[in-house]
Design a protein around this motif. Structure first.
Motif, mmCIF file in Angstrom:
data_model
loop_
_atom_site.group_PDB
_atom_site.id
_atom_site.type_symbol
_atom_site.label_atom_id
_atom_site.label_comp_id
_atom_site.label_asym_id
_atom_site.label_seq_id
_atom_site.Cartn_x
_atom_site.Cartn_y
_atom_site.Cartn_z
ATOM 1 N N LYS A 78 0.828 -1.211 0.000
ATOM 2 C CA LYS A 78 0.000 0.000 0.000
ATOM 3 C C LYS A 78 0.865 1.266 0.000
ATOM 4 O O LYS A 78 0.550 2.241 -0.688
ATOM 5 N N THR A 79 1.959 1.258 0.764
ATOM 6 C CA THR A 79 2.829 2.443 0.764
ATOM 7 C C THR A 79 3.479 2.638 -0.601
ATOM 8 O O THR A 79 3.701 3.763 -1.039
ATOM 9 N N MET A 80 3.770 1.528 -1.289
ATOM 10 C CA MET A 80 4.319 1.621 -2.646
ATOM 11 C C MET A 80 3.331 2.288 -3.593
ATOM 12 O O MET A 80 3.678 3.202 -4.354
ATOM 13 N N ASN A 81 2.082 1.855 -3.570
ATOM 14 C CA ASN A 81 1.071 2.420 -4.473
ATOM 15 C C ASN A 81 0.766 3.880 -4.153
ATOM 16 O O ASN A 81 0.514 4.681 -5.054
ATOM 17 N N ILE A 82 0.780 4.224 -2.874
ATOM 18 C CA ILE A 82 0.590 5.633 -2.494
ATOM 19 C C ILE A 82 1.722 6.485 -3.062
ATOM 20 O O ILE A 82 1.505 7.584 -3.580
ATOM 21 N N GLY A 83 2.942 5.966 -2.983
ATOM 22 C CA GLY A 83 4.089 6.694 -3.517
ATOM 23 C C GLY A 83 3.987 6.929 -5.017
ATOM 24 O O GLY A 83 4.249 8.035 -5.512
ATOM 25 N N LEU A 84 3.589 5.902 -5.761
ATOM 26 C CA LEU A 84 3.426 6.060 -7.209
ATOM 27 C C LEU A 84 2.353 7.106 -7.539
ATOM 28 O O LEU A 84 2.528 7.931 -8.444
ATOM 29 N N ALA A 85 1.246 7.072 -6.799
ATOM 30 C CA ALA A 85 0.162 8.034 -7.048
ATOM 31 C C ALA A 85 0.630 9.466 -6.788
ATOM 32 O O ALA A 85 0.287 10.392 -7.540
ATOM 33 N N ILE A 115 8.070 12.966 -1.082
ATOM 34 C CA ILE A 115 7.283 12.012 -0.295
ATOM 35 C C ILE A 115 7.149 10.698 -1.060
ATOM 36 O O ILE A 115 7.343 9.611 -0.512
ATOM 37 N N ALA A 116 6.838 10.805 -2.345
ATOM 38 C CA ALA A 116 6.658 9.613 -3.182
ATOM 39 C C ALA A 116 7.932 8.787 -3.245
ATOM 40 O O ALA A 116 7.904 7.550 -3.105
ATOM 41 N N LYS A 117 9.062 9.452 -3.452
ATOM 42 C CA LYS A 117 10.332 8.736 -3.606
ATOM 43 C C LYS A 117 10.693 7.946 -2.365
ATOM 44 O O LYS A 117 11.099 6.778 -2.437
ATOM 45 N N ASP A 118 10.508 8.549 -1.200
ATOM 46 C CA ASP A 118 10.926 7.862 0.018
ATOM 47 C C ASP A 118 9.933 6.786 0.445
ATOM 48 O O ASP A 118 10.323 5.812 1.087
ATOM 49 N N LEU A 119 8.667 6.920 0.091
ATOM 50 C CA LEU A 119 7.736 5.814 0.314
ATOM 51 C C LEU A 119 8.138 4.598 -0.528
ATOM 52 O O LEU A 119 8.099 3.451 -0.072
ATOM 53 N N ASN A 120 8.546 4.855 -1.776
ATOM 54 C CA ASN A 120 8.974 3.775 -2.656
ATOM 55 C C ASN A 120 10.248 3.113 -2.149
ATOM 56 O O ASN A 120 10.350 1.885 -2.101
ATOM 57 N N LYS A 121 11.221 3.925 -1.785
ATOM 58 C CA LYS A 121 12.507 3.370 -1.342
ATOM 59 C C LYS A 121 12.347 2.576 -0.052
ATOM 60 O O LYS A 121 12.878 1.462 0.081
ATOM 61 N N MET A 122 11.612 3.118 0.904
ATOM 62 C CA MET A 122 11.407 2.431 2.177
ATOM 63 C C MET A 122 10.701 1.090 1.949
ATOM 64 O O MET A 122 11.058 0.071 2.547
#
Length: 405
Positions: A78-85, A115-122
């Protein structure tokens, strides 16, 4: 396709997360180069360009801290998809007419992108801890190095892509191409990511955001200064220096930055071969200290050489930064492995998020100093500050845990 369909569910989920991370990384690198070159062409000063990334780095600090807690509660898919959005929204904000692209508007778009980048990386980094068996430290190091290295290689390609798209399609055309591509990736991710990978067995409270581990706190502080040392010259000072002082065009600047990042990523992926794999060893705090000490010498040597041999400045700068990139890659890969090693498996994203919060803080400090110091004093001072930051990283690394003999 048959082989992929027969993989365990968690592995397939991780491969999808990694693919998402790669796609996002391409747009992130391209967007960084587009913004630097486009707004430099509009007449923005180096400090003004650095300020465009202020919220990108600041919200990276906040996102890593809160995102680690969020990933432990709702799952990394879910955090990945939020980051992409959020990255799609950030790119959409830059599609407006040029009259809208004021400093506050672009800073807001960059905040969403950060915000998006760090949600994806984490999300991607935390997944490895869940998938690799306990005590399989060599496998853990290998997979961390491969993920980190491939990501940075793709970010380098993104730098080149940004310069090329700007030259071929201008700013708005380049942004539109990336927006369409990322929407396709996001829609696939919404359909394919269904497992709550990395979701903690317990519900972590907000007070659990701060790490209680001395090793993680020390490594996080070392990471802060390590990445501050890179970005103090890399984010603004170097591309503007190449463009203004050396009179390089967009293709050359983007190509050089891309080559540096791609080479850096490749060496990151092979870091285990340089740090003891042949002897069957995995690195510890001693290795982090020794590699940091070696890296400390490089920016200082470049700074001294630029002042002493001005007629060879281009060769000194390019050669020196290539050597810096190789050694920095090994240091970065070592740190990325150690944080995953030190992190608790249940709720791993809490520890990883805290660590990358420090990483983002280092980038924030480095980004601001890159514009400020370059505008006031030039590239040489940026390199001296870089060397000083790495020395602090070395001192902090003295107290990192070491293997028991």
């Amino acid at each position: 396709m048959l082989a992929l369909s027969q993989l365990p569910k968690n592995v397939k989920q991780y491969l999808i997360i990694t693919g998402n991370y790669w796609a996002f990384t391409l747009t992130d690198g391209a967007l960084r180069m587009l913004v630097v070159l486009y707004f430099h062409d509009l007449g923005y000063s180096p400090l003004s360009i650095a300020m465009l990334f202020l919220f990108y780095e600041f919200f990276g600090v906040v996102t890593n801290l809160v995102g680690g807690w969020l990933g432990a509660r709702i799952g990394l898919n879910k955090t990945m998809n939020i980051g992409l959005a959020l990255q799609i929204l950030a790119l959409g904000m830059l599609l407006f007419d040029a009259s809208w692209l004021t400093v506050p508007w672009v800073m807001a778009a960059q905040a969403l992108s950060g915000i998006a980048k760090d949600l994806n990386k984490m999300s991607a980094k935390s997944s490895i801890k869940v998938l690799v068996p306990d005590n399989a430290n060599q496998a853990l190091y290998k997979w961390v190095a491969l993920l980190t290295g491939s990501k940075n290689a793709l970010k380098g390609i993104g730098f080149f892509l940004g310069g090329a798209l700007l030259a071929l399609f201008e700013f708005h055309g380049a942004i539109l191409i990336m927006w369409v591509a990322l929407v396709i990736v996001w829609l696939f991710s919404l359909w394919a990511l269904k497992e709550d990978l990395g979701k903690a067995k317990y519900k972590p409270k907000f007070k659990d955001l701060l790490s209680k581990s001395r090793a993680i706190n020390t490594l996080s502080a070392a990471r802060l200064f390590l990445f501050g040392a890179r970005d103090v010259w890399f984010v603004v000072a170097l591309p503007v220096y190449l463009s203004v002082t050396l009179d390089w065009n967009h293709w050359l600047v983007g190509g050089f930055m891309a080559t540096w990042i791609v080479g850096y990523g490749i060496i990151q992926a092979f870091a285990p071969h340089f740090t003891g794999k042949k002897q069957g060893k995995t690195p510890d705090g001693r290795a982090a200290l020794l590699w940091a000490l070696v890296l400390t010498l490089i920016p200082a040597s470049i700074a001294l050489s630029l002042n002493s041999f001005e007629q060879w400045n281009t060769i000194i700068l390019i050669g020196g930064l290539m050597l810096f990139g190789a050694l920095f890659a090994i240091n970065s890969s070592l740190h990325s492995y150690l944080i995953v090693l030190y992190a608790k498996e249940d709720g791993v994203s809490l520890d990883v998020g805290f660590y990358y919060m420090a990483n983002a803080m280092g980038r924030l400090i480095g980004t601001i100093l890159s514009g400020l110091l370059f505008e006031s004093y030039g590239l040489v001072v940026c390199l001296w500050v870089s060397s000083g930051f790495i020395l602090i990283t070395s001192v902090l690394s003295i107290s990192l845990p070491r293997h028991k003999e």
